[in-house]
Scaffold this motif. Structure first.
Motif, PDB file in Angstrom:
ATOM      1  N   SER A   1     105.670  36.467  46.051  1.00 30.08           N
ATOM      2  CA  SER A   1     105.633  36.450  44.585  1.00 30.08           C
ATOM      3  C   SER A   1     105.673  35.018  44.085  1.00 30.08           C
ATOM      4  N   PHE A   2     104.931  34.766  43.014  1.00 34.08           N
ATOM      5  CA  PHE A   2     104.888  33.448  42.389  1.00 34.08           C
ATOM      6  C   PHE A   2     105.191  33.619  40.901  1.00 34.08           C
ATOM      7  N   ARG A   3     106.029  32.742  40.385  1.00 30.99           N
ATOM      8  CA  ARG A   3     106.397  32.821  38.968  1.00 30.99           C
ATOM      9  C   ARG A   3     106.209  31.450  38.328  1.00 30.99           C
ATOM     10  N   GLU A   4     105.261  31.385  37.415  1.00 33.31           N
ATOM     11  CA  GLU A   4     104.940  30.156  36.684  1.00 33.31           C
ATOM     12  C   GLU A   4     104.782  28.978  37.640  1.00 33.31           C
ATOM     13  N   ASP A   5     103.931  29.184  38.625  1.00 37.82           N
ATOM     14  CA  ASP A   5     103.688  28.174  39.647  1.00 37.82           C
ATOM     15  C   ASP A   5     102.655  27.170  39.147  1.00 37.82           C
TER      16      ASP A   5
ATOM     17  N   GLY B   1     100.196  42.042  38.800  1.00 35.92           N
ATOM     18  CA  GLY B   1     100.972  41.306  37.807  1.00 35.92           C
ATOM     19  C   GLY B   1     100.506  39.889  37.571  1.00 35.92           C
TER      20      GLY B   1
ATOM     21  N   SER C   1      99.808  31.163  31.981  1.00 36.17           N
ATOM     22  CA  SER C   1     100.282  30.542  30.738  1.00 36.17           C
ATOM     23  C   SER C   1      99.905  29.079  30.757  1.00 36.17           C
TER      24      SER C   1
ATOM     25  N   THR D   1     101.555  33.260  37.433  1.00 37.58           N
ATOM     26  CA  THR D   1     102.520  34.267  37.875  1.00 37.58           C
ATOM     27  C   THR D   1     101.745  35.412  38.511  1.00 37.58           C
TER      28      THR D   1
ATOM     29  N   ARG E   1     101.865  38.485  42.132  1.00 34.05           N
ATOM     30  CA  ARG E   1     102.396  38.992  43.395  1.00 34.05           C
ATOM     31  C   ARG E   1     101.196  39.239  44.300  1.00 34.05           C
TER      32      ARG E   1
END
Length: 454
Positions: free
Chosen positions: A30-34, A58, A62, A162, A164
């Motif tokens: 999972s990556f979040r705001e990478d 997902g 941004s 962001t 998965r």
């Protein structure tokens, strides 16, 4: 933008060079705001019937700059050979013909921006423009056999991603089943299985020597050496099972836990045995000096830390942030441990040289001195081969023959163990250094010559 593309490709080149061939197991991350412009997932050797499956869920982008163009974010495959051409093209600039061809493709905006996704040398799989509701699930056939690395590229400026991602890389067997091991690692389970059998036979012979025939002559160091053989046996066994289950199912079924555990144990015991044998502990002297204790107190925690970090990196993969930095740190720690374990051997050699001048037992001390010099040279050769030569084999060998580096490392390790265990096997004191009068006089002359040369 051409400069940005060149830097991106150079970054990919460095990451690809540091990456070891992946086990090809199924992985989810999972990556979040990478914010990274590129993310490397896996490196895999394909046959003519290979495939890549990517499941994205997902997905969202941004950006504080402007609305990110979804055509500038996507996944692609890149071979090492194509990487060289792509770097050269990015530095020289594309020819008018290639610019026209790229502009006439399905993504003229990416071509104009110098995005790596527009390079003719990469195999673009899909972009965020191809997704529906941030989801994607598709398999891509790989018909040209080669070793490819799966990347994600973010060419949209100041954008955060962001998502998965679930990845599968595999080759299809003749019976239709999937083989999750790369082409170059197909013989690896058999290699580890063979050496597990060899270490079992080695352990049985050593156990007979230390616990039966020469039990009275065995010292504490010999029992620790027995533990080293047990750890090495279990390491090879767990590695064979780990690779076998990855080949069949894509997951190690818990054997990776045993693999990392025994990798830690055998690494710690190996460096401890080298350091203790180098000091002559228990078979030449009963206790360790303070400086020798400090070496062990430094090497053992370093080895524990390095192996824990290696387990974390091995279970995550190159998409881990700071992955390159962690690899550099692990390399430094390993080199530091290799250097540290050599100090006790050097100290023993110096001590024996000084003792030979005063105690009147020239032949006995010359025998010990020769023994430790040989051990020092062999340890240097073993560490150099397994750290430098094996890595060179991994780097320069064709992807079809990556298993050769594993075989070379195991053969070198077995040869080193045989030398060390035979040289410092349990034996009565008279058998170790017993010499007659003629040999004593000859040894005194040799020591005088050495003292004169020094």
């Amino acid at each position: 933008m051409a400069v940005v593309a060149a830097r991106l490709l150079l970054l990919l080149a460095v990451a690809g060079a540091l990456a070891l061939p992946a086990a090809g197991e199924i992985k989810t991350e999972s990556f979040r705001e990478d914010p990274r412009p590129s993310i490397m997932f896996e490196k895999f050797g394909f046959s003519q019937s290979g495939a890549v499956r990517i499941v994205v869920s997902g997905a969202a982008v941004s950006s504080s700059f402007a609305r990110a163009d979804p055509k500038k974010l996507g996944f692609f495959l890149l071979s090492d050979e194509s990487l060289v051409h792509a770097i050269y093209e990015s530095q020289e600039g594309p020819t008018p013909e290639k610019r026209a061809a790229a502009a006439g493709g399905d993504d003229p905006d990416a071509a104009a921006s110098g995005c790596v996704l527009s390079s003719p040398y990469v195999k673009k799989l899909f972009t965020f423009h191809d997704m529906e509701g941030g989801h994607y699930n598709k398999s891509f056939p790989v018909t040209h056999p080669d070793e490819y690395t799966l990347f994600f590229a973010n060419c949209a400026p100041q954008s955060l991603v962001t998502m998965r991602v679930r990845t599968e890389m595999y080759n299809v067997n003749a019976d239709g089943s999937k083989d999750y091991l790369p082409v170059g690692q197909a013989p690896v389970p058999a290699i580890y299985g063979f050496f597990a059998f060899c270490y079992a036979a080695f352990l049985a012979s050593w156990g007979y020597l230390t616990l039966s025939r020469d039990r009275i002559s065995a010292h504490q160091i010999h029992h620790l050496m027995s533990g080293l053989l047990v750890a090495r046996l279990l390491y090879c066994l767990s590695a064979a099972e780990d690779q076998h289950y990855i080949r069949v199912t894509g997951t190690p079924h818990g054997w990776d836990v045993a693999f990392y555990l025994f990798q830690l144990v055998k690494g710690v015991i190996l460096f401890a045995v080298i350091a203790l044998v180098g000091t002559g502990w228990s078979f030449l002297k009963p206790v360790l000096q303070d400086r020798e204790k400090k070496v062990l107190m430094a090497v053992i925690p370093l080895q524990v830390t390095a192996n824990i970090a290696a387990a974390v990196i091995g279970e995550t993969g190159p998409f881990l942030q700071g992955w390159v930095t962690w690899n550099q740190i692990l390399l430094f720690v390993d080199v530091a441990c290799c250097c540290a374990v050599l100090f006790p051997v050097v100290w023993s050699i110096r001590s024996l040289r000084e003792t030979s001048k005063t105690d009147g037992k020239a032949a006995r001390n010359l025998s010990k001195l020769t023994l430790f010099r040989q051990f020092y040279v062999v340890v240097i050769g073993y560490l150099y081969f397994t750290r430098i030569v094996v890595y060179a084999l991994k780097t320069i060998a064709s992807y079809k023959y990556r298993w050769v580096s594993i075989l070379a490392e195991e053969v070198a390790t077995m040869a080193f163990y045989l030398f060390m265990f035979y040289t410092f096997r349990p034996a009565e004191e008279s058998k170790y250094f017993s010499l007659d009068d003629d040999e004593e006089e000859a040894a005194e002359m040799v020591l005088r010559v050495e003292e004169f040369e020094l």
